[in-house]
Write a protein that holds these residues in place. Structure first.
Motif, mmCIF file in Angstrom:
data_model
loop_
_atom_site.group_PDB
_atom_site.id
_atom_site.type_symbol
_atom_site.label_atom_id
_atom_site.label_comp_id
_atom_site.label_asym_id
_atom_site.label_seq_id
_atom_site.Cartn_x
_atom_site.Cartn_y
_atom_site.Cartn_z
ATOM 1 N N MET A 178 0.833 -1.202 0.000
ATOM 2 C CA MET A 178 0.000 0.000 0.000
ATOM 3 C C MET A 178 0.874 1.261 0.000
ATOM 4 S SD MET A 178 -2.688 1.273 2.886
ATOM 5 C CE MET A 178 -1.391 1.818 3.977
ATOM 6 N N MET A 179 1.894 1.244 0.862
ATOM 7 C CA MET A 179 2.743 2.435 0.955
ATOM 8 C C MET A 179 3.562 2.641 -0.315
ATOM 9 S SD MET A 179 2.139 3.979 3.702
ATOM 10 C CE MET A 179 3.464 5.138 4.073
ATOM 11 N N GLY A 185 -0.789 5.346 -0.817
ATOM 12 C CA GLY A 185 0.527 5.325 -0.195
ATOM 13 C C GLY A 185 1.363 6.517 -0.622
ATOM 14 N N LEU A 186 1.265 6.841 -1.893
ATOM 15 C CA LEU A 186 2.008 7.978 -2.426
ATOM 16 C C LEU A 186 1.595 9.265 -1.720
ATOM 17 C CD1 LEU A 186 4.003 8.719 -4.753
ATOM 18 C CD2 LEU A 186 1.982 9.363 -6.071
ATOM 19 N N ALA A 190 3.755 11.640 0.627
ATOM 20 C CA ALA A 190 3.905 13.062 0.305
ATOM 21 C C ALA A 190 3.624 13.921 1.531
ATOM 22 C CB ALA A 190 2.957 13.437 -0.828
ATOM 23 N N VAL A 191 2.561 13.566 2.270
ATOM 24 C CA VAL A 191 2.217 14.316 3.478
ATOM 25 C C VAL A 191 3.322 14.169 4.518
ATOM 26 C CG1 VAL A 191 0.579 14.492 5.381
ATOM 27 C CG2 VAL A 191 -0.257 14.147 3.055
ATOM 28 N N GLN A 192 3.877 12.956 4.599
ATOM 29 C CA GLN A 192 4.963 12.699 5.547
ATOM 30 C C GLN A 192 6.176 13.570 5.233
ATOM 31 O OE1 GLN A 192 5.959 8.590 5.930
ATOM 32 N NE2 GLN A 192 7.591 8.984 7.384
ATOM 33 N N ALA A 193 6.498 13.668 3.942
ATOM 34 C CA ALA A 193 7.713 14.376 3.551
ATOM 35 C C ALA A 193 7.569 15.882 3.760
ATOM 36 C CB ALA A 193 8.046 14.078 2.096
ATOM 37 N N ASP A 194 6.453 16.448 3.387
ATOM 38 C CA ASP A 194 6.286 17.900 3.505
ATOM 39 C C ASP A 194 4.807 18.241 3.531
ATOM 40 O OD1 ASP A 194 6.246 20.629 3.337
ATOM 41 O OD2 ASP A 194 8.015 20.723 2.044
#
Lengths: 308, 314
Positions: A178-179, A185-186, A190-194
């Protein structure tokens, strides 16, 4: 029995624990990684999963396998929905401020625990496993130069325990897929990164947060449904998984999924082995101190890339 | 009135009120208030680290328990009398706080919270592991004969109240002096912006370590006094719950205020006490209080008072 078969038995028990632990910890890690939220109530989501599994199997009736199958699907969904509701009513309103979410999730922990105590009672109740055949395991040994196979007495496991290990591995592969492979997951990555940049690109960050919090809780509930035929459902059962999952997430590196899985296997196996051969309390003390020291001297954990 | 006079009047007034309570309160509330004052001392110790220095510790039960067991074990197994035992309790809490502080303060933010939680958990498990001496969860009763300090029998209810008041007053005066001194200003500066404080030339690590040690000593004094006044030491006081409670009290009363911990403890104690009259769900109430607090009054009762009325509140 000699040492070898003993060790194998301990490792099997450890593997069962490791797979359940990995599921619980991956949920915690996902929530921390994407949302930067430390969810103290994670253990209570685990407990809710186990308690709901008991409730559902009682309601469904029939052969144990049917009730269990329903619980396996329904309990994580219900717990996930509760978590989404908690996210939208509480966590969103404190704006995911780290300290305030910690306090709010401590409050959530108390609320869930007390409501469970009032609705379900203080008893520990078992859930019957869908299948539970005893399997004797063979052991190989060199005797007089030749490899001999024999079945030592007591070296056995149950089909259910093997199924738990398999199910844990399968779900983890699913989470990874899924990730890594899906659009959801994408978006999550994306939210995790910024977070701000994702918001600027039109990603509904708040909905992603609610979903991640729900998935994290559902994974804990799933782990609990899997383990409940081996242990029992009890309203105070959330504390141990919470601490262990924390341990795993820290050792693996906060927010790193591969690290979390490796650490879960490490902790599960070593706990299985140490508890069989030494005092469980001593093992826990040493493990706790070790983890604290890992965090003190290597704050990013074994697989982490950035400092907390 | 200038600020100094106001501060003295307000805090002195509270102490005078509590002293008056000794003579007028009915027995039940008299007993409650003695307990509240000891627990509020613990909360005040916690507030030094959490409220003034801005470090969210989840491991203060370790210091409370270090005080309690430092006192209890030296009475139980070394046969010490109350005075030296109390001193040993405070000292052991300070030593444990300094030791764990040196390690835990290498981390910050979430990691600090988890490390302190884990140290406390290790402490709790240690109490269980040495069950032969500590009697684990069951705990042990501190003999009545050992609860006599300078000829005053602390198991007597009147003496117990006055002793709790003395402890509370001492802790309050210590905290008040601390936060109004330069050192206290440094702590607040660290809370607001540690990097800038560092750039101004302050050794922030040393300041934080000192704060943790003092906080640990006050928490330990509360733990030791709790054991002496109520005659019991048990492993539950070392558990996670006793790390969360002071956080709850401080948040409720107002983090970073001197009176906040007392108000918070008083409020929470009576909230649970009154509600337990018609429900056993005190944890539900504590939980709901925590959630509502984070949502609507993140600064707590005295924090709101300071924001709206008394800007000078220390």
């Amino acid at each position: 029995m000699e040492l070898g078969p003993y060790l194998m038995l301990a490792m099997l028990e450890g593997a069962v624990m490791a797979s359940v632990l990995a599921l619980t910890a991956v949920g915690l890690s996902l929530v921390f990684g994407v949302m930067r939220v430390v969810n103290i109530a994670h253990g209570e989501f685990f407990m809710l999963g186990a308690v709901l599994a008991w409730v559902i199997t009682q309601m469904v009736g029939g052969p144990p396998a049917v009730g269990f199958a329903v619980a396996l699907v329904a309990a994580p969904l219900i717990v996930g929905a509760i978590a989404v509701a908690a996210d939208m009513t509480i966590l969103k309103r404190v704006d995911y401020d780290p300290e305030r979410t910690i306090v709010a999730t401590i409050g959530l922990l108390y609320i869930i625990q007390q409501l469970t105590l009032m609705g379900y009672g203080p008893d520990a109740r078992p859930v019957e496993a869908p299948f539970n055949t005893r399997l004797a395991l063979p052991w190989f040994e060199f005797k007089e130069g030749a490899l001999a196979m024999y079945w030592p007495w007591g070296l056995s496991t149950t089909s259910y325990k093997l199924a738990v290990i398999g199910a844990g591995a399968a779900v983890l592969c699913g989470v990874w897929a899924m990730m890594a492979r899906t659009r959801i997951g994408l978006v999550m990555r994306a939210v995790q990164a910024d977070r701000d940049m994702a918001l600027a690109f039109g990603i509904p960050v708040e909905r992603v947060y609610a979903m991640v919090f729900g998935i994290g809780a559902a994974l804990a509930a799933l782990a609990a449904v899997l383990i409940v035929p081996i242990t029992q459902a009890h309203y105070l059962m959330g504390a141990d998984p919470l601490l262990l999952a924390f341990t795993v997430v820290i050792i693996g590196g906060l927010g790193s999924l591969p690290g979390t899985v490796v650490a879960a296997i490490l902790i599960g196996l070593s706990d299985g082995i140490i508890s069989v051969f030494f005092s469980p309390t001593l093992a826990k003390i040493l493990a706790t101190l070790l983890v604290a020291l890992v965090l003190v001297f290597r704050p990013q954990g074994l697989f982490g890339t950035r400092a907390v | 009135m200038n600020e100094r006079a106001r501060v003295i009047a307000l805090h002195g007034g509270l102490l005078a009120l509590l002293l008056a309570g000794h003579f007028v309160l009915p027995a039940y509330h008299h007993g409650n208030l003695a307990r509240i004052m000891v627990l509020a001392t613990y909360a005040m110790g916690y507030n030094i680290v959490f409220g003034y220095t801005g470090l969210l510790s989840l491991g203060h039960s370790l210091f409370f328990a270090a005080g309690m067991y430092g006192m209890g074990l030296s009475v139980q197994h070394l046969g010490y009398s109350a005075g030296p035992a109390l001193l040993i309790g405070v000292l052991s809490a300070a030593v444990v706080a300094a030791g764990s502080g040196v390690l835990a303060l290498r981390t910050r933010g979430v990691a600090f919270m988890i490390v302190t939680l884990m140290f406390a958990q290790a402490g709790y498990l240690t109490v269980l592991y040495f069950g032969e001496w500590t009697r684990g969860d069951e705990g042990f009763v501190i003999a009545r004969g050992a609860r006599v300090l300078w000829g005053i029998d602390l198991s007597d209810e009147g003496n117990r109240y006055l002793a709790a008041l003395v402890l509370f007053a001492a802790a309050m005066i210590t905290c008040l002096a601390l936060v109004r001194a330069r050192f206290g200003r440094t702590l607040v500066a660290i809370r607001e912006n540690e990097v800038r404080t560092q750039m101004l030339g302050y050794d922030t690590f040393r300041a934080k370590l000192t704060a943790v040690t003092i906080s640990g000593a006050i928490s330990g004094a509360a733990g030791a006094a709790y054991g002496l006044l109520f005659g019991y030491a048990g492993a539950s006081f070392a558990g996670v719950e006793y790390s969360i409670l002071p956080l709850l009290w401080v948040l409720l009363g107002g983090a970073g205020t001197i009176l906040g911990p007392f108000i918070g403890t008083l409020f929470m104690f009576y909230l649970i006490d009154l509600s337990s009259g018609f429900t056993t769900a005190y944890m539900l109430i504590a939980g709901v209080a925590l959630v509502l607090l984070t949502l609507f009054a993140p600064q707590g009762i005295m924090g709101e008072v300071r924001r709206r009325i008394w800007g000078w509140l220390p």
